[in-house]
Write an enzyme that holds these catalytic residues in place. Sequence first.
Site, short mmCIF file in Angstrom:
data_model
loop_
_atom_site.label_atom_id
_atom_site.label_comp_id
_atom_site.label_asym_id
_atom_site.label_seq_id
_atom_site.Cartn_x
_atom_site.Cartn_y
_atom_site.Cartn_z
N TYR A 183 6.91 39.25 -30.31
CA TYR A 183 7.04 38.22 -29.53
C TYR A 183 5.35 37.94 -28.89
O TYR A 183 4.64 38.95 -28.82
CB TYR A 183 7.52 38.65 -27.93
CG TYR A 183 7.29 37.68 -27.12
CD1 TYR A 183 7.98 36.69 -26.92
CD2 TYR A 183 6.28 37.95 -26.18
CE1 TYR A 183 7.94 35.64 -25.58
CE2 TYR A 183 6.08 36.92 -24.99
CZ TYR A 183 6.75 36.02 -24.80
OH TYR A 183 6.49 35.37 -23.90
N GLU A 235 4.99 30.12 -26.21
CA GLU A 235 5.63 31.22 -26.59
C GLU A 235 5.99 31.16 -28.13
O GLU A 235 6.67 30.00 -28.69
CB GLU A 235 7.07 31.41 -25.97
CG GLU A 235 6.72 32.05 -24.46
CD GLU A 235 8.08 32.13 -23.79
OE1 GLU A 235 8.85 31.28 -23.91
OE2 GLU A 235 8.70 33.33 -23.43
#
Length: 389
Positions: free
Chosen positions: A112, A200
């Site tokens: 991530y 993101e």
Amino acid sequence: MKIHEYQAKEILAKYGVAVPRGEMAATYDEAVDVAKRLFAGGAKAVVVKAQIHAGGRGKGGGVKVTKNLEAAEDAIKAILGMQLITHQTGPLGQKVQRLLIEEGSSIERELYLGIVLDRATSKLVFMASQAGGMEIEEVAAKDPSAIVKETIEPAVGFMPYQARNLAFALGLKPEQINDAVKLMTGVYKAFIETDATLLEINPFITTTDGKLAALDCKINFDDNAMFRHKELKDLRDVAEEDPLEVEASKYALNYIKLDGNIACMVNGAGLAMATMDIIQYAGGSPANFLDVGGGANAQQIEHAFEILLSDKGVKAVFINIFGGILRVDTLANGVVSAAKNLGITVPVILRLEGTNVEQGRQILAESGFNFIVGETMQDAAEKAVAAVQ
Ligand code: GDP
Ligand code: MN
């Protein structure tokens, strides 16, 4: 402003961030055509991805990895046009009107990456985690130490040593560190130059042949910076937005639909927040946030009413206005003319203060409509709650 994954990936690609080969398609034929070309070009798998402004598509059945054209066709048929329900769409889901057809990646690890503004420090934070692929909010809640953060000093920007820190924390191989630093620097540059508020990459992957890529991407932009990004304005997809919110934005009204039954019409965002709070405090629940702005005119008030009343859940309208730039008599004229033109049938409760408040009250009293006027904010809120019960 939100955009689709395929648009976010196009932006990333411009900043040198590796993304899988793929194209957006809005019809079955277009989608099959892209899949055909990808397989013909040597793709071992093709991924069919629903494009909606919400995450959690994988779990909801909006992402399918296919191994041949037939399977890709089946996935395209299943996903295009479906009502996709995820934990971010609400129970009604969102209709899938666009697909991203992309070459499948052979994933080794799902990681991530994300950049957000940390309001506590007023600085951007670059986050990285080995727990990619899943809901990062859940990781943050259950095991915050699994998310590594680098705070960015605005005067110097994101430094290479910070990228290296994050790359090492991700457990990348020594030969991947330089690639990761380049990629993160590109991600940071994309964030800054587009005036993003959130970026993101989840998952950020390593592939079985040692490469790095962004397999998913979400970018939100700062609406207040859109005036200097003509190129980004075109990325807006109003089909993904609440129709009432789209309508409100045409009249420069700040409107956000909520689930309650007391509609609010307020001038000033702070007062709007306070109004929502006091409705809750009085035992009710607000149907929306609506800031008509400091300088609203009678016409905007009428449009605002129109929008409030087209929400079928609304059982009463609470108008809380402090007359400053917007004079109370102007507001009162707008309310009366809206009541006449729109045939308002739900109770309207007002709390008015400020410039020309006496004239305003008189206009309402002489209008022939049965408006309920509260003495104070709390009194008016209680009257509004009583009116819907
Ligand atoms: P989200 O669920 O809306 O966040 O959609 P994502 O784009 O993140 O996709 C969800 C999941 O699908 C990923 O975490 C991967 O596990 C899987 N996935 C997506 N693309 C590929 C691919 O090219 N190959 C493989 N094997 N899995 C993929
Ligand atoms: Mn994702």
